[in-house]
Enzyme design. Sequence first.
Site, PDB file in Angstrom:
ATOM      1  N   SER A 128      53.805 -21.707  11.805  1.00 21.66           N
ATOM      2  CA  SER A 128      53.571 -20.821  10.661  1.00 21.66           C
ATOM      3  C   SER A 128      52.839 -21.570   9.561  1.00 21.66           C
ATOM      4  O   SER A 128      53.034 -22.784   9.383  1.00 21.66           O
ATOM      5  CB  SER A 128      54.934 -20.354  10.128  1.00 21.66           C
ATOM      6  OG  SER A 128      54.777 -19.762   8.872  1.00 21.66           O
ATOM      7  N   LYS A 176      60.081 -24.923  12.060  1.00 22.91           N
ATOM      8  CA  LYS A 176      58.693 -24.925  12.555  1.00 22.91           C
ATOM      9  C   LYS A 176      58.096 -26.326  12.451  1.00 22.91           C
ATOM     10  O   LYS A 176      57.456 -26.816  13.377  1.00 22.91           O
ATOM     11  CB  LYS A 176      57.844 -23.920  11.763  1.00 22.91           C
ATOM     12  CG  LYS A 176      58.263 -22.471  11.976  1.00 22.91           C
ATOM     13  CD  LYS A 176      58.107 -22.068  13.432  1.00 22.91           C
ATOM     14  CE  LYS A 176      58.602 -20.677  13.727  1.00 22.91           C
ATOM     15  NZ  LYS A 176      58.707 -20.390  15.154  1.00 22.91           N
ATOM     16  N   TYR A 197      64.202 -22.038   7.927  1.00 23.27           N
ATOM     17  CA  TYR A 197      63.252 -21.452   8.874  1.00 23.27           C
ATOM     18  C   TYR A 197      61.974 -22.297   8.939  1.00 23.27           C
ATOM     19  O   TYR A 197      61.514 -22.688  10.017  1.00 23.27           O
ATOM     20  CB  TYR A 197      62.906 -20.001   8.476  1.00 23.27           C
ATOM     21  CG  TYR A 197      61.679 -19.490   9.193  1.00 23.27           C
ATOM     22  CD1 TYR A 197      61.731 -19.155  10.539  1.00 23.27           C
ATOM     23  CD2 TYR A 197      60.447 -19.379   8.531  1.00 23.27           C
ATOM     24  CE1 TYR A 197      60.595 -18.717  11.213  1.00 23.27           C
ATOM     25  CE2 TYR A 197      59.311 -18.946   9.197  1.00 23.27           C
ATOM     26  CZ  TYR A 197      59.386 -18.615  10.534  1.00 23.27           C
ATOM     27  OH  TYR A 197      58.257 -18.199  11.196  1.00 23.27           O
TER      28      TYR A 197
END
Length: 336
Positions: A124, A152, A148
């Site tokens: 992302s 990544k 989150y």
Amino acid sequence: MNILVTGGAGYIGSHTCVALLEAGHSVIIADNLCNSKRETVEKIIDITNKEVTFYETDVTDEQAVSVIFNNNKIDGVIHFAGLKAVGESVDLPLTYYYNNIVSTMILTKACKKYGVNRFVFSSSATVYGENKVPFVESMGLLPTTNPYGETKAISERILTDIAKANPEFSVALLRYFNPVGAHESGLIGEVPNGIPNNLMPYVTQVAKGKLEKLRIFGNDYPTLDGTGVRDYIHVLDLAEGHVAALDNLKEGARVYNLGTGQGTSVLELLKAFEEANGIEVPYEIVERRPGDISSCYADALKAKIELGWEAKRDIIAMCRDAWGFEKNYKDFVEAK
Ligand code: NAD
Ligand code: UD1
């Protein structure tokens, strides 16, 4: 090629399965359906008229993952399966770290055991943190503000180290900007859980009359009209980016931005939505949302040069197709 698509029943995964099948690849989906429905697999089959193998499997379950690798000749893996709600990740960090990182480790372990050397990972633009726009792949990763985002960044590092130690293992780390829109059939698209956090699904639900009005989070950012700027990308362009990444994998782990390179403000997106669909969307300006950055858009040159891929669909197409799905999805639900 036979491609294992984890999370293939989800929003981006389902569109990528369509693109893979249309490009002549075969698809094996592994999804535990924690944020998607079995019917989406049927829709992929309806759209493409091709067969799909489906496993209702949690890809953090090593045993279940080996069954898939044992029973299929897999040439490559596209790993979408993951939890993605930023706010929820702050409340449930262990759930997020476990699901998003262990899945990456179990899958790469299986790849090593079964001699699968092609791996594409869903990362992302959030890993750029508050770097200066446009975001270029060569920039250092900055800490993100939530678990989150960290999952990544950590998964990217794990995959980079594995590729370094195993020169035959090729990895594409794809940093998505803001995927929106849906397949033009209106059969598959994004179905958020509860009240949407993201802009486009919120706009489509206001247009439908399900929500009263859009709240625009701040109009005092240093942007052209004061509202936040993002690089919205049509989910079908994003899907095609995965096929290009898979077809052009090179030695080692390589990072690619998948964005359009164009920034669009909240007000510009709203105007495009109204123009594309002839629907007025009521809104009010409210306080900034904590944690938001002012602008986020890609330098999209590397993917164009190395993968021969660039986004083709404009913001009007994104708004039209997002609405097309919302309308159709409503009909589908009401018909049941
Ligand atoms: P999604 O929730 O629609 O799809 C994810 C799919 O993975 C779901 O079908 C879910 O059921 C499945 N899944 C989750 N954990 C699993 C597990 N342990 N085992 C098997 N299946 C599991 O989300 P999406 O928007 O399609 O996102 C796909 C990937 O792209 C995610 O990794 C996400 O973090 C990443 N990403 C998404 C965006 C975005 O804006 N949508 C932006 C950047 C990155
Ligand atoms: C979100 C995620 C980010 C993820 C990205 C891509 C959060 C906090 N961040 O960020 O991790 O990588 O999506 O999917 O969820 N906006 C409004 N009103 C709304 C919703 C949004 O004004 O109701 C504005 C936002 O302030 C922002 C823009 O619209 O300026 C886009 O917001 P959103 O769709 O949530 O995406 P990101 O902020 O990029």
